[in-house]
Design a protein around this motif. Structure first.
Motif, PDB file in Angstrom:
ATOM      1  N   GLU A 328     -15.439   0.106 -15.826  1.00 49.38           N
ATOM      2  CA  GLU A 328     -16.522  -0.284 -14.930  1.00 49.38           C
ATOM      3  C   GLU A 328     -16.077  -0.380 -13.467  1.00 49.38           C
ATOM      4  O   GLU A 328     -16.926  -0.510 -12.564  1.00 49.38           O
ATOM      5  N   ASP A 329     -14.782  -0.301 -13.209  1.00 50.66           N
ATOM      6  CA  ASP A 329     -14.268  -0.449 -11.852  1.00 50.66           C
ATOM      7  C   ASP A 329     -13.718   0.857 -11.280  1.00 50.66           C
ATOM      8  O   ASP A 329     -13.125   0.874 -10.194  1.00 50.66           O
ATOM      9  N   ARG A 330     -13.928   1.955 -11.992  1.00 46.41           N
ATOM     10  CA  ARG A 330     -13.328   3.228 -11.589  1.00 46.41           C
ATOM     11  C   ARG A 330     -13.834   3.701 -10.221  1.00 46.41           C
ATOM     12  O   ARG A 330     -13.040   4.140  -9.379  1.00 46.41           O
ATOM     13  N   GLN A 331     -15.135   3.654 -10.004  1.00 48.06           N
ATOM     14  CA  GLN A 331     -15.694   4.169  -8.750  1.00 48.06           C
ATOM     15  C   GLN A 331     -15.178   3.370  -7.551  1.00 48.06           C
ATOM     16  O   GLN A 331     -14.843   3.945  -6.515  1.00 48.06           O
ATOM     17  N   ARG A 332     -15.094   2.049  -7.666  1.00 50.44           N
ATOM     18  CA  ARG A 332     -14.609   1.228  -6.554  1.00 50.44           C
ATOM     19  C   ARG A 332     -13.143   1.517  -6.244  1.00 50.44           C
ATOM     20  O   ARG A 332     -12.757   1.666  -5.076  1.00 50.44           O
ATOM     21  N   ILE A 333     -12.312   1.630  -7.297  1.00 52.40           N
ATOM     22  CA  ILE A 333     -10.887   1.907  -7.080  1.00 52.40           C
ATOM     23  C   ILE A 333     -10.687   3.291  -6.472  1.00 52.40           C
ATOM     24  O   ILE A 333      -9.839   3.482  -5.577  1.00 52.40           O
ATOM     25  N   LEU A 334     -11.485   4.259  -6.909  1.00 45.32           N
ATOM     26  CA  LEU A 334     -11.374   5.607  -6.329  1.00 45.32           C
ATOM     27  C   LEU A 334     -11.779   5.589  -4.854  1.00 45.32           C
ATOM     28  O   LEU A 334     -11.209   6.322  -4.038  1.00 45.32           O
ATOM     29  N   THR A 335     -12.749   4.764  -4.502  1.00 50.48           N
ATOM     30  CA  THR A 335     -13.169   4.674  -3.105  1.00 50.48           C
ATOM     31  C   THR A 335     -12.035   4.110  -2.245  1.00 50.48           C
ATOM     32  O   THR A 335     -11.706   4.649  -1.172  1.00 50.48           O
ATOM     33  N   ILE A 336     -11.408   3.023  -2.713  1.00 50.89           N
ATOM     34  CA  ILE A 336     -10.289   2.438  -1.978  1.00 50.89           C
ATOM     35  C   ILE A 336      -9.117   3.419  -1.915  1.00 50.89           C
ATOM     36  O   ILE A 336      -8.499   3.615  -0.862  1.00 50.89           O
ATOM     37  N   ALA A 337      -8.790   4.038  -3.063  1.00 52.61           N
ATOM     38  CA  ALA A 337      -7.664   4.979  -3.117  1.00 52.61           C
ATOM     39  C   ALA A 337      -7.902   6.173  -2.211  1.00 52.61           C
ATOM     40  O   ALA A 337      -6.954   6.715  -1.608  1.00 52.61           O
ATOM     41  N   SER A 338      -9.153   6.627  -2.102  1.00 46.96           N
ATOM     42  CA  SER A 338      -9.436   7.786  -1.250  1.00 46.96           C
ATOM     43  C   SER A 338      -9.172   7.460   0.223  1.00 46.96           C
ATOM     44  O   SER A 338      -8.715   8.327   0.986  1.00 46.96           O
ATOM     45  N   ILE A 339      -9.450   6.228   0.669  1.00 42.41           N
ATOM     46  CA  ILE A 339      -9.154   5.814   2.044  1.00 42.41           C
ATOM     47  C   ILE A 339      -7.641   5.714   2.241  1.00 42.41           C
ATOM     48  O   ILE A 339      -7.093   6.181   3.247  1.00 42.41           O
ATOM     49  N   ILE A 340      -6.946   5.112   1.271  1.00 43.19           N
ATOM     50  CA  ILE A 340      -5.483   4.996   1.337  1.00 43.19           C
ATOM     51  C   ILE A 340      -4.849   6.382   1.457  1.00 43.19           C
ATOM     52  O   ILE A 340      -3.917   6.587   2.246  1.00 43.19           O
ATOM     53  N   GLN A 341      -5.362   7.329   0.654  1.00 46.07           N
ATOM     54  CA  GLN A 341      -4.806   8.685   0.663  1.00 46.07           C
ATOM     55  C   GLN A 341      -4.928   9.338   2.036  1.00 46.07           C
ATOM     56  O   GLN A 341      -4.035  10.070   2.470  1.00 46.07           O
ATOM     57  N   ARG A 342      -6.012   9.075   2.754  1.00 47.44           N
ATOM     58  CA  ARG A 342      -6.228   9.681   4.074  1.00 47.44           C
ATOM     59  C   ARG A 342      -5.503   8.933   5.195  1.00 47.44           C
ATOM     60  O   ARG A 342      -5.204   9.520   6.241  1.00 47.44           O
ATOM     61  N   GLU A 343      -5.200   7.668   5.018  1.00 43.81           N
ATOM     62  CA  GLU A 343      -4.650   6.854   6.103  1.00 43.81           C
ATOM     63  C   GLU A 343      -3.121   6.737   6.091  1.00 43.81           C
ATOM     64  O   GLU A 343      -2.527   6.463   7.126  1.00 43.81           O
ATOM     65  N   ALA A 344      -2.471   6.917   4.938  1.00 47.24           N
ATOM     66  CA  ALA A 344      -1.017   6.710   4.840  1.00 47.24           C
ATOM     67  C   ALA A 344      -0.339   7.936   4.247  1.00 47.24           C
ATOM     68  O   ALA A 344      -0.957   8.758   3.559  1.00 47.24           O
ATOM     69  N   ARG A 345       0.971   8.020   4.541  1.00 49.41           N
ATOM     70  CA  ARG A 345       1.727   9.177   4.078  1.00 49.41           C
ATOM     71  C   ARG A 345       2.731   8.804   2.990  1.00 49.41           C
ATOM     72  O   ARG A 345       2.988   9.605   2.085  1.00 49.41           O
ATOM     73  N   TYR A 346       3.330   7.631   3.078  1.00 47.89           N
ATOM     74  CA  TYR A 346       4.387   7.239   2.153  1.00 47.89           C
ATOM     75  C   TYR A 346       3.905   6.138   1.207  1.00 47.89           C
ATOM     76  O   TYR A 346       2.976   5.392   1.517  1.00 47.89           O
ATOM     77  N   GLU A 347       4.578   6.021   0.090  1.00 47.00           N
ATOM     78  CA  GLU A 347       4.153   5.078  -0.944  1.00 47.00           C
ATOM     79  C   GLU A 347       4.146   3.632  -0.438  1.00 47.00           C
ATOM     80  O   GLU A 347       3.184   2.886  -0.693  1.00 47.00           O
ATOM     81  N   ALA A 348       5.210   3.224   0.252  1.00 44.57           N
ATOM     82  CA  ALA A 348       5.269   1.839   0.752  1.00 44.57           C
ATOM     83  C   ALA A 348       4.134   1.553   1.729  1.00 44.57           C
ATOM     84  O   ALA A 348       3.532   0.467   1.701  1.00 44.57           O
ATOM     85  N   ASP A 349       3.827   2.553   2.561  1.00 42.69           N
ATOM     86  CA  ASP A 349       2.724   2.369   3.515  1.00 42.69           C
ATOM     87  C   ASP A 349       1.385   2.333   2.791  1.00 42.69           C
ATOM     88  O   ASP A 349       0.457   1.627   3.221  1.00 42.69           O
ATOM     89  N   MET A 350       1.268   3.091   1.710  1.00 45.41           N
ATOM     90  CA  MET A 350       0.017   3.081   0.952  1.00 45.41           C
ATOM     91  C   MET A 350      -0.260   1.700   0.363  1.00 45.41           C
ATOM     92  O   MET A 350      -1.400   1.216   0.369  1.00 45.41           O
ATOM     93  N   GLN A 351       0.768   1.038  -0.104  1.00 41.64           N
ATOM     94  CA  GLN A 351       0.577  -0.305  -0.655  1.00 41.64           C
ATOM     95  C   GLN A 351       0.191  -1.301   0.441  1.00 41.64           C
ATOM     96  O   GLN A 351      -0.592  -2.227   0.199  1.00 41.64           O
ATOM     97  N   LYS A 352       0.729  -1.093   1.652  1.00 44.97           N
ATOM     98  CA  LYS A 352       0.372  -1.979   2.768  1.00 44.97           C
ATOM     99  C   LYS A 352      -1.062  -1.722   3.234  1.00 44.97           C
ATOM    100  O   LYS A 352      -1.804  -2.664   3.544  1.00 44.97           O
TER     101      LYS A 352
END
Length: 476
Positions: A328-352
């Motif tokens: 039930e939370d897939r769409q929300r997590i994909l929305t957040i992850a899609s922004i993270i994917q566009r804004e950061a390059r490295y894994e540590a920065d993605m978590q921040k």
């Protein structure tokens, strides 16, 4: 002898001469070996005694001769095995018969022979069975010790026919070696892998479908895999952060499927199990956004538009499940992850970045008041995501589209790109920190600075602008 007495019956016992007088031959030396009389058939045998004084006649058939025969006397089973004295005297048997030994029971002897043969066969069978088990279990070790090892590779000059193998993303020497063996290219499953180790090679294999021959040497197989001419055009490489439109274009280029067919197949996400948000459809958005997983795909030549899209959607579900995302939370997590994917390059920065998003969405935040203010969302909603710059235009920042987080509070209406595994995992597992701002101060290296106050943030914005002035062609 008195003649009258001899003719009168019942006159008593009449003497009978025991043998014919020995003839005298003065011309032959009197020795046992040369005396013909001993072996003559003319002699009369000794007559048996008669109790009635009658003269016993011996027929010619009953006459025993001393002539030696070349044939041994035959014994029959009818001869008696014992004899009495009376039988000896009345002539019904002889001393030859007294020592007669009856033949052994042939039937019993045959049974004993079969039993012995069976025992021998059982012993030999046990030895053979044991040897078979040992050979099947330890054949490779036995061959190695005895020096009987078969060649692991085919000989040169045997290559023939045509076959294909598929190299998936992340494949190394061992799985490729197995794939080559399964396709009949190499002789043993480890031949190719052992060849790489023995020669100290560690090549990079590009995912795709490769055309090779059967019964090749490992050296020839490696050369064929390194030749791009042998790579068939059924591979689509989709970068992380691509949108649905860009992803469908890549699939079309890699498979030859017409783009129009892919666009038509993507028009109904429910066919692939993706929930359709009416609000996204109402604004002309793409409900499939965020669900086409970015990766390198190798498709079968029989691939269709529908099967290709389903492959990407299934891969996204796999990533969501691996990250522990509830259905039930897939769409929300994909929305957040899609922004993270566009804004950061490295894994540590993605978590921040994930933490910055959560901090800004916090109702108690008195710094940003629930606005994410992410340039990537404004660019996506306004249609300038792929213009080659990271800066947003004033028009994009002020456009009221439902994806613009400068205009609306909270998350955008839906995903803005297709995120990969790292971004999805970061959305589920943000770093700990008080950050509310971040800015990439070097676009070449991806160096990003995170701050918790707006004044600190402005200092690094100045640093970024200075860098952009020194690097005008770097996509600022």
């Amino acid at each position: 002898m008195d003649t009258a007495a001899a003719d009168t019956p019942g006159s008593g016992f009449q003497p009978v001469p025991l043998r014919t007088p020995r003839p005298y031959r003065p011309d032959i030396e009197s020795t046992p070996e040369n005396d013909p009389w001993l072996f003559s058939g003319d002699t009369m045998p000794a007559m048996p005694y008669s109790r009635n004084a009658a003269t016993t006649t011996v027929s010619a058939a009953a006459t025993r001769t001393a002539t030696l025969s070349d044939e041994e006397p035959k014994q029959t089973s009818e001869r008696p095995t014992t004899a009495t004295l009376d039988q000896l005297f009345d002539g019904s048997t002889s001393t030859d018969d007294i020592g007669y030994v009856p033949p052994k029971d042939k039937k019993r002897r045959r049974i004993g022979g079969w039993i012995a043969l069976g025992v021998v066969l059982l012993i030999l069978g046990g030895i053979a069975g044991g040897a078979y088990y040992v050979w099947n279990t330890y054949e490779d070790k036995i061959r190695e010790v005895m020096g009987w090892e078969e060649p692991k590779d085919f000989e040169e000059g045997l290559a023939n026919g045509e076959t294909t193998i598929t190299i998936e993303s992340g494949f190394t020497g061992q799985p490729i070696s197995q794939a080559l063996y399964d396709a009949g290219v190499i002789k043993t499953p480890d031949a190719f892998y052992d060849y790489l180790i023995e020669t100290g090679q560690n090549p990079t294999f590009q995912p795709g479908v490769y055309k090779l021959q059967k019964q090749m040497t490992s050296e020839a197989a490696l050369a064929a895999l390194m030749d791009s001419a042998n790579r068939q055009e059924f591979t689509a490489q989709i970068p992380e952060g691509y949108t649905v439109d860009g992803t469908l274009e890549r699939i079309s280029e890699g498979t030859g499927i017409p783009l129009a067919d892919l666009q038509a197949a993507a028009a109904d996400p429910s066919a692939y199990g993706v929930p359709v948000d009416p609000a996204i459809v109402a604004t002309g958005g793409q409900p499939l956004e965020g669900w086409l997983f970015p990766a390198t795909y190798t498709f079968d030549p029989s691939v269709t538009a529908q099967s290709a899209i389903k492959t990407l959607v299934d891969r996204t579900v796999q990533s969501l499940d691996a990250a522990g995302v509830p259905v039930e939370d897939r769409q929300r997590i994909l929305t957040i992850a899609s922004i993270i994917q566009r804004e950061a390059r490295y894994e540590a920065d993605m978590q921040k970045v994930s933490r910055v998003i959560l901090n800004r969405l916090d109702p108690g935040n008195q710094e940003t008041f629930g606005k994410l203010q992410m340039d990537s969302t404004a660019q996506y909603g306004f249609g300038e995501m792929h213009d080659g710059t990271v800066s947003s235009s004033e028009e994009a920042l002020n456009d009221p589209n439902p994806w613009n987080t400068y205009y609306h509070t909270g998350l955008p209406i839906g995903p803005i790109s297709n995120p990969g595994d790292v971004a999805i995992d970061a959305a589920m597992h943000p770093a700990d920190g008080p950050w509310l701002y971040f800015v990439t101060v070097n676009l070449d290296t991806g160096e990003t600075v995170f701050t918790s106050t707006y004044s600190e943030h402005l200092e690094y914005v100045d640093q970024w602008q200075q860098w952009c002035g020194e690097h005008p062609d770097s996509g600022c």
